[in-house]
Design a protein around this motif. Structure first.
Motif, PDB file in Angstrom:
ATOM      1  N   LEU A 126       0.829  -1.201   0.000  1.00  0.00           N
ATOM      2  CA  LEU A 126       0.000   0.000   0.000  1.00  0.00           C
ATOM      3  C   LEU A 126       0.865   1.252   0.000  1.00  0.00           C
ATOM      4  O   LEU A 126       0.551   2.240  -0.692  1.00  0.00           O
ATOM      5  N   LEU A 127       1.952   1.241   0.753  1.00  0.00           N
ATOM      6  CA  LEU A 127       2.852   2.391   0.746  1.00  0.00           C
ATOM      7  C   LEU A 127       3.450   2.630  -0.628  1.00  0.00           C
ATOM      8  O   LEU A 127       3.651   3.778  -1.036  1.00  0.00           O
ATOM      9  N   ASP A 128       3.734   1.562  -1.376  1.00  0.00           N
ATOM     10  CA  ASP A 128       4.210   1.728  -2.756  1.00  0.00           C
ATOM     11  C   ASP A 128       3.195   2.532  -3.563  1.00  0.00           C
ATOM     12  O   ASP A 128       3.553   3.461  -4.295  1.00  0.00           O
ATOM     13  N   TYR A 129       1.932   2.143  -3.442  1.00  0.00           N
ATOM     14  CA  TYR A 129       0.880   2.854  -4.181  1.00  0.00           C
ATOM     15  C   TYR A 129       0.731   4.296  -3.691  1.00  0.00           C
ATOM     16  O   TYR A 129       0.610   5.236  -4.492  1.00  0.00           O
ATOM     17  N   LEU A 130       0.732   4.492  -2.357  1.00  0.00           N
ATOM     18  CA  LEU A 130       0.565   5.841  -1.817  1.00  0.00           C
ATOM     19  C   LEU A 130       1.724   6.749  -2.209  1.00  0.00           C
ATOM     20  O   LEU A 130       1.539   7.952  -2.410  1.00  0.00           O
ATOM     21  N   GLU A 131       2.908   6.177  -2.341  1.00  0.00           N
ATOM     22  CA  GLU A 131       4.049   6.961  -2.815  1.00  0.00           C
ATOM     23  C   GLU A 131       3.798   7.460  -4.240  1.00  0.00           C
ATOM     24  O   GLU A 131       4.086   8.622  -4.566  1.00  0.00           O
ATOM     25  N   GLU A 132       3.241   6.602  -5.076  1.00  0.00           N
ATOM     26  CA  GLU A 132       2.872   7.021  -6.438  1.00  0.00           C
ATOM     27  C   GLU A 132       1.786   8.092  -6.391  1.00  0.00           C
ATOM     28  O   GLU A 132       1.854   9.105  -7.103  1.00  0.00           O
ATOM     29  N   LEU A 133       0.769   7.872  -5.574  1.00  0.00           N
ATOM     30  CA  LEU A 133      -0.330   8.828  -5.468  1.00  0.00           C
ATOM     31  C   LEU A 133       0.173  10.182  -4.986  1.00  0.00           C
ATOM     32  O   LEU A 133      -0.267  11.242  -5.468  1.00  0.00           O
ATOM     33  N   ASN A 134       1.111  10.156  -4.056  1.00  0.00           N
ATOM     34  CA  ASN A 134       1.664  11.382  -3.491  1.00  0.00           C
ATOM     35  C   ASN A 134       2.394  12.215  -4.544  1.00  0.00           C
ATOM     36  O   ASN A 134       2.521  13.438  -4.398  1.00  0.00           O
ATOM     37  N   SER A 135       2.866  11.563  -5.598  1.00  0.00           N
ATOM     38  CA  SER A 135       3.597  12.293  -6.645  1.00  0.00           C
ATOM     39  C   SER A 135       2.661  13.089  -7.548  1.00  0.00           C
ATOM     40  O   SER A 135       3.124  13.946  -8.299  1.00  0.00           O
ATOM     41  N   CYS A 136       1.338  12.814  -7.462  1.00  0.00           N
ATOM     42  CA  CYS A 136       0.426  13.517  -8.363  1.00  0.00           C
ATOM     43  C   CYS A 136      -0.729  14.219  -7.647  1.00  0.00           C
ATOM     44  O   CYS A 136      -1.574  14.840  -8.305  1.00  0.00           O
TER      45      CYS A 136
END
Length: 294
Positions: A126-136
């Protein structure tokens, strides 16, 4: 004594005014559904902070549109952060979570999300995904820490220890995600001295934002039953102001402090009944800060 307040900080993050809109996305918690325990935390009743436009029978988008309509007349140019607040908002499979978060971001005038969760419900996936989400988009992950004392965490049926909180906060911070924490002062077994002992421990966590609340006894909770059987001390306004001042003095000055107090609906609140709105308490606190500086 000065501190970084959330209102000033959030205005610096956006070129327009923003407001959190709470969402009830239908989650539960692992210490409610039997995964860890049942009954939940002894102090908890989500009705105390769920506004009228939150309805888990409606979709995320529908709830946000209702919330926008609630504020639109008074603040027609407002933008919003979708606040996944009720229960544990990372307690589902990744694809379910992704669809909910991204549905929120598709709603007009939603410019970011805030995710409230438990530290034992944050996988690396989930943190992998949230890191991506945080970039946009703008993103805050907010953890219920509640206490740095493991005996207290057991007493309130929290279902995890403080090491779990530290680990989740560190892993989230390492991804470059804005990380918030929530603590409660006055939990059973914790006096003012214990809270002040914990302040530098909380401050040493790589948190960006901290919420502090006084303990409240809410009707129908396990804590209310314990309080009825064996009442324990709850802070007066004056005692709590003194405690907050000592607590803030022990925090690092760059930590953004979102709030110091919470007031539950009168029909649910057993004690303490201070009769103050949140802003009224904050005004009393700031006046006391100024007196001490004076």
């Amino acid at each position: 004594m000065e501190y970084r307040d959330f209102g000033t900080w959030i205005r610096q993050q956006f070129p327009y005014r923003v407001q959190k809109l709470s969402v009830d996305a239908g989650f539960t918690c692992p210490n409610r559904d039997g995964h860890i325990s049942t009954g939940g935390c002894t102090f908890c009743d989500n009705r105390t902070f769920s506004p009228s436009f939150c309805d888990r029978q409606k979709s995320v988008a529908e709830q946000l549109e209702r919330g926008k309509a609630f504020f639109a007349r008074k603040y027609p140019t407002m933008k919003y952060l979708a606040y996944f607040q009720s229960f544990t908002n990372t307690y589902a499979g990744l694809e379910t979570l992704r669809s909910m978060y991204e549905a929120a971001l598709q709603v007009e005038d939603i410019v970011g999300i805030v995710i409230g969760t438990r530290p034992d419900c944050m996988s690396d996936e989930l943190l992998d995904y949230l890191e991506e989400l945080n970039s946009c988009t703008f993103l805050i992950v907010e953890y219920g820490i509640e206490s740095a004392n493991d005996d207290t965490l057991r007493r309130i049926n929290r279902g995890h220890d403080f090491a779990c909180s530290r680990d989740a906060v560190v892993r989230t911070h390492e991804r470059g995600i804005l990380t918030g924490g929530h603590v409660i002062l006055g939990l059973p077994g914790e006096d003012a001295a214990e809270s002040l002992r914990q302040a530098p421990i909380i401050s040493d966590l790589p948190l960006d934002i901290l919420k502090i609340h006084q303990l409240q006894i809410i009707r129908g909770t396990a804590l209310a039953r314990q309080y009825a059987q064996q009442p324990f001390h709850l802070y007066t306004v004056e005692e709590y102001i003194d405690l907050i001042i000592g607590y803030v003095e022990r925090l690092r000055p760059d930590l953004v402090l979102e709030r110091f107090v919470s007031q539950s609906p009168p029909d649910l609140l057993i004690a303490p009944k201070w009769g103050l709105k949140n802003y009224e308490f904050t005004n009393l606190l700031n006046n006391r800060f100024r007196e001490l500086r004076g």
